[in-house]
Design a protein around this motif. Structure first.
Motif, PDB file in Angstrom:
ATOM      1  N   LEU A 297       0.851  -1.212  -0.071  1.00 43.23           N
ATOM      2  CA  LEU A 297      -0.164  -0.230   0.140  1.00 43.23           C
ATOM      3  C   LEU A 297       0.997   1.174   0.003  1.00 43.23           C
ATOM      4  O   LEU A 297       0.367   2.268  -0.776  1.00 43.23           O
ATOM      5  CB  LEU A 297      -0.882   0.005   1.120  1.00 43.23           C
ATOM      6  CG  LEU A 297      -2.114  -1.061   1.161  1.00 43.23           C
ATOM      7  CD1 LEU A 297      -2.836  -1.127   2.551  1.00 43.23           C
ATOM      8  CD2 LEU A 297      -2.936  -0.685   0.028  1.00 43.23           C
ATOM      9  N   ASN A 298       1.939   1.159   0.599  1.00 47.10           N
ATOM     10  CA  ASN A 298       2.898   2.487   0.807  1.00 47.10           C
ATOM     11  C   ASN A 298       3.366   2.681  -0.626  1.00 47.10           C
ATOM     12  O   ASN A 298       3.655   3.622  -0.870  1.00 47.10           O
ATOM     13  CB  ASN A 298       3.955   2.165   1.886  1.00 47.10           C
ATOM     14  CG  ASN A 298       3.326   2.431   3.043  1.00 47.10           C
ATOM     15  OD1 ASN A 298       2.204   3.139   3.505  1.00 47.10           O
ATOM     16  ND2 ASN A 298       4.040   1.817   4.393  1.00 47.10           N
ATOM     17  N   LEU A 299       3.863   1.610  -1.232  1.00 46.25           N
ATOM     18  CA  LEU A 299       4.553   1.762  -2.497  1.00 46.25           C
ATOM     19  C   LEU A 299       3.546   2.094  -3.499  1.00 46.25           C
ATOM     20  O   LEU A 299       3.927   3.226  -4.235  1.00 46.25           O
ATOM     21  CB  LEU A 299       5.267   0.504  -2.820  1.00 46.25           C
ATOM     22  CG  LEU A 299       6.141   0.570  -4.194  1.00 46.25           C
ATOM     23  CD1 LEU A 299       7.097   1.377  -4.319  1.00 46.25           C
ATOM     24  CD2 LEU A 299       6.418  -1.033  -4.369  1.00 46.25           C
ATOM     25  N   THR A 300       2.422   1.890  -3.526  1.00 51.03           N
ATOM     26  CA  THR A 300       1.224   2.273  -4.522  1.00 51.03           C
ATOM     27  C   THR A 300       0.884   3.537  -4.242  1.00 51.03           C
ATOM     28  O   THR A 300       0.899   4.310  -5.003  1.00 51.03           O
ATOM     29  CB  THR A 300       0.025   1.060  -4.367  1.00 51.03           C
ATOM     30  OG1 THR A 300       0.639  -0.293  -4.570  1.00 51.03           O
ATOM     31  CG2 THR A 300      -0.836   1.446  -5.320  1.00 51.03           C
ATOM     32  N   ARG A 301       0.848   4.125  -3.018  1.00 54.16           N
ATOM     33  CA  ARG A 301       0.377   5.225  -2.682  1.00 54.16           C
ATOM     34  C   ARG A 301       1.524   6.271  -3.221  1.00 54.16           C
ATOM     35  O   ARG A 301       1.228   7.283  -3.677  1.00 54.16           O
ATOM     36  CB  ARG A 301       0.114   5.384  -1.170  1.00 54.16           C
ATOM     37  CG  ARG A 301      -0.193   6.733  -0.852  1.00 54.16           C
ATOM     38  CD  ARG A 301      -0.421   6.959   0.776  1.00 54.16           C
ATOM     39  NE  ARG A 301       0.937   6.926   1.527  1.00 54.16           N
ATOM     40  CZ  ARG A 301       1.122   7.302   2.568  1.00 54.16           C
ATOM     41  NH1 ARG A 301       0.094   7.905   3.321  1.00 54.16           N
ATOM     42  NH2 ARG A 301       2.316   7.013   3.199  1.00 54.16           N
ATOM     43  N   LEU A 302       2.812   6.036  -2.667  1.00 55.20           N
ATOM     44  CA  LEU A 302       3.825   6.709  -3.277  1.00 55.20           C
ATOM     45  C   LEU A 302       3.819   7.106  -4.718  1.00 55.20           C
ATOM     46  O   LEU A 302       4.343   7.987  -5.009  1.00 55.20           O
ATOM     47  CB  LEU A 302       5.090   6.369  -2.637  1.00 55.20           C
ATOM     48  CG  LEU A 302       5.424   6.612  -0.830  1.00 55.20           C
ATOM     49  CD1 LEU A 302       6.583   5.785  -0.635  1.00 55.20           C
ATOM     50  CD2 LEU A 302       5.526   7.869  -0.772  1.00 55.20           C
ATOM     51  N   ARG A 303       3.736   5.895  -5.522  1.00 54.10           N
ATOM     52  CA  ARG A 303       3.958   6.055  -6.820  1.00 54.10           C
ATOM     53  C   ARG A 303       2.837   6.712  -7.613  1.00 54.10           C
ATOM     54  O   ARG A 303       2.944   7.430  -8.815  1.00 54.10           O
ATOM     55  CB  ARG A 303       3.999   4.759  -7.569  1.00 54.10           C
ATOM     56  CG  ARG A 303       5.374   4.011  -7.255  1.00 54.10           C
ATOM     57  CD  ARG A 303       5.586   2.588  -7.991  1.00 54.10           C
ATOM     58  NE  ARG A 303       6.798   2.060  -7.916  1.00 54.10           N
ATOM     59  CZ  ARG A 303       7.483   1.031  -8.302  1.00 54.10           C
ATOM     60  NH1 ARG A 303       6.538   0.105  -9.139  1.00 54.10           N
ATOM     61  NH2 ARG A 303       8.606   0.608  -8.219  1.00 54.10           N
ATOM     62  N   HIS A 304       1.575   6.891  -6.872  1.00 52.69           N
ATOM     63  CA  HIS A 304       0.577   7.547  -7.679  1.00 52.69           C
ATOM     64  C   HIS A 304       0.003   8.676  -6.953  1.00 52.69           C
ATOM     65  O   HIS A 304      -1.009   9.461  -7.362  1.00 52.69           O
ATOM     66  CB  HIS A 304      -0.648   6.646  -7.721  1.00 52.69           C
ATOM     67  CG  HIS A 304      -0.521   5.268  -8.455  1.00 52.69           C
ATOM     68  ND1 HIS A 304       0.163   4.225  -8.037  1.00 52.69           N
ATOM     69  CD2 HIS A 304      -0.862   5.011  -9.681  1.00 52.69           C
ATOM     70  CE1 HIS A 304       0.216   3.258  -8.970  1.00 52.69           C
ATOM     71  NE2 HIS A 304      -0.055   3.719  -9.945  1.00 52.69           N
TER      72      HIS A 304
END
Length: 467
Positions: A297-304
């Motif tokens: 979730l953290n990686l997805t949030r940071l990328r988008h």
């Protein structure tokens, strides 16, 4: 993107504006040309009349007379002028012949003795154009000079100038209408490639990343190249998303399958000890799965997550000290020598997002704790390089094979290690945060052993922060 009218209307507006400017200049030129043409035509008529009169002078009763029939004068007129009026004056100022009643000043007579005279004047509310010349009575018994004055009203000039102007304006209007039609046709033809491109993009499938087909003019090369680059990036992003989704599904399925197997084994057992062990395994697997889901979730949030309109000033040295002290108190760090190198005396600030930088430092620490054996030394610190600041993390662990260094920041990449509980997402999150802060991330092996990770950021001057 803000839509500001149609391109065709804007081009048409510019072209029509230029046409109006050119048309106005042509009308001005037509007016000037018509006035000059009428002036030249009627001035030439006056010159011809004066020459004819000078040749028609004859002597009667020892006095010069103009023996020129009215029919000859009418030949010198145009359809805009009925008569040419004249006056014959001797060198003493006496009028010898006259049908021109306009009074002439002495100054004008003196000027006529010296050369040609042209005069525009008003007489009794009528505008006149006069011409005078002094001629010698050569061949007569008495030798003296006489002045010949000729003139006519300017009505004929004005009518001729008006006719010439009307004809010129008519030609300009016809050419203007033809130009407008040609502009409409040209714009339609010129914008046809854009319409073909629009239709091709509308028919294009969302997953289609192939190059555009068909022929386009050279002027659209950059637009087409930019679109194809966009399609390529979208295709690459979609492929990366599919790989990420597949890897994430695999990473989540593995612990869930383990939980299912342990649960099935416990259901078949009658021993409370085996039940207790199964519950312990399920609890540990759930914790790992929860941690993996949180990192995803953290990686997805940071990328988008959209970039903020303005970054805040973050005091990096204080933030690094707080995060390191926080991690030293965790159970995970008790078997490692986690420490902080000497920091510069003056505060070090950067522009960024404090929560993201805190996440970055935490992932650097956790990554080092998980991929180094117990007792390893892990050190974090800051160094200054001109107008930049370098945040680094280093350890004395086993390091990473050189051929795997470039892939180490990819999601689910563990550097070939399968003996740890790491998810392989820590450095991917670090790299994403570094990109959000326009920083440079470098990963390398230390000569004395272990891994060195550095992040270079632009330093924010302390003076600017105080101001």
């Amino acid at each position: 993107m803000i839509i500001q009218g149609k391109l065709r209307n804007r081009l048409l507006g510019w072209l029509m504006s230029m046409m109006l400017i050119v048309g106005g200049l042509l009308l001005i030129d037509a007016w000037v040309t018509s006035q000059r043409s009428a002036q030249r035509a009627f001035d030439s008529q006056l010159e011809d009349a004066l020459l004819a009169m000078s040749e028609a002078i004859q002597w009667q009763d020892d006095m010069p007379r103009i023996m020129m029939p009215p029919a000859a004068l009418s030949i010198l007129s145009t359809r805009h002028q009925e008569r040419v009026f004249y006056r014959l004056i001797d060198d003493q100022g006496r009028v010898l012949a006259n049908n021109l009643d306009i009074p002439l000043a002495s100054k004008l007579k003196r000027e006529a003795r010296e050369g040609d005279v042209w005069l525009d004047t008003d007489y009794q509310g009528v505008k006149w154009r006069l011409h005078a010349r002094s001629v010698r009575s050569a061949g007569w018994e008495r030798q003296f000079r006489v002045q010949i004055w000729v003139g006519h009203t300017t009505e004929g000039r004005e009518l001729l100038a008006r006719d010439l102007l009307i004809r010129a304006v008519g030609r300009i209007l016809v050419m203007g209408l033809l130009a407008v039609v040609m502009i409409f046709i040209t714009l339609r033809l010129a914008l046809t490639p854009l319409k073909r491109l629009r239709d091709q993009l509308r028919r294009r499938q969302s997953q289609d990343a192939s190059p555009l087909s068909g022929s386009m003019p050279e002027e659209m090369r950059e637009l087409v190249d930019t679109l194809e680059q966009l399609f390529h990036r979208q295709g690459a992003s979609r492929d990366a998303l599919l790989r990420f989704t597949a890897d994430a599904s695999h990473q989540l399925r593995t612990p869930l399958a383990g939980v299912q197997n342990v649960a099935e084994f416990a259901l078949q057992s009658r021993s409370p000890d085996e039940w207790h062990q199964a519950l312990s395994d399920i609890h540990a697997s759930a914790a790992r799965t929860s941690r993996l889901a949180g990192q995803l979730l953290n990686l997805t949030r940071l990328r988008h997550l959209a970039l903020p309109a303005e970054h805040e000033v973050v005091e990096l040295s204080a933030l690094l000290r707080d995060v390191v002290l926080e991690w030293t108190e965790r159970d995970m760090a008790l078997q490692h020598d986690l420490g902080l190198a000497s920091l510069p005396d003056s505060p070090i600030s950067v522009l960024g997002e404090e929560w993201a930088l805190r996440e970055l430092i935490g992932n650097l620490i956790e990554n080092a704790l998980r991929y180094t054996p117990a007792g390893s030394e892990i050190t974090l610190g800051l160094t200054l390089e001109t107008d930049k600041v370098v945040l680094y993390s280093e350890d004395n662990g086993p390091g990473v094979a050189p051929e795997m260094l470039e892939r180490l920041c990819q999601p689910f990449e563990r550097g070939g290690r399968q003996d740890t509980e790491g998810s392989g997402l820590g450095l991917a999150i670090v790299e994403t945060i570094a990109q959000r802060h326009q920083g440079t991330l470098q990963v390398s092996n230390r000569l004395e052993g272990g891994l060195h990770i550095s992040l270079t950021l632009r330093q924010f001057p302390t003076g600017e922060a105080d101001a």
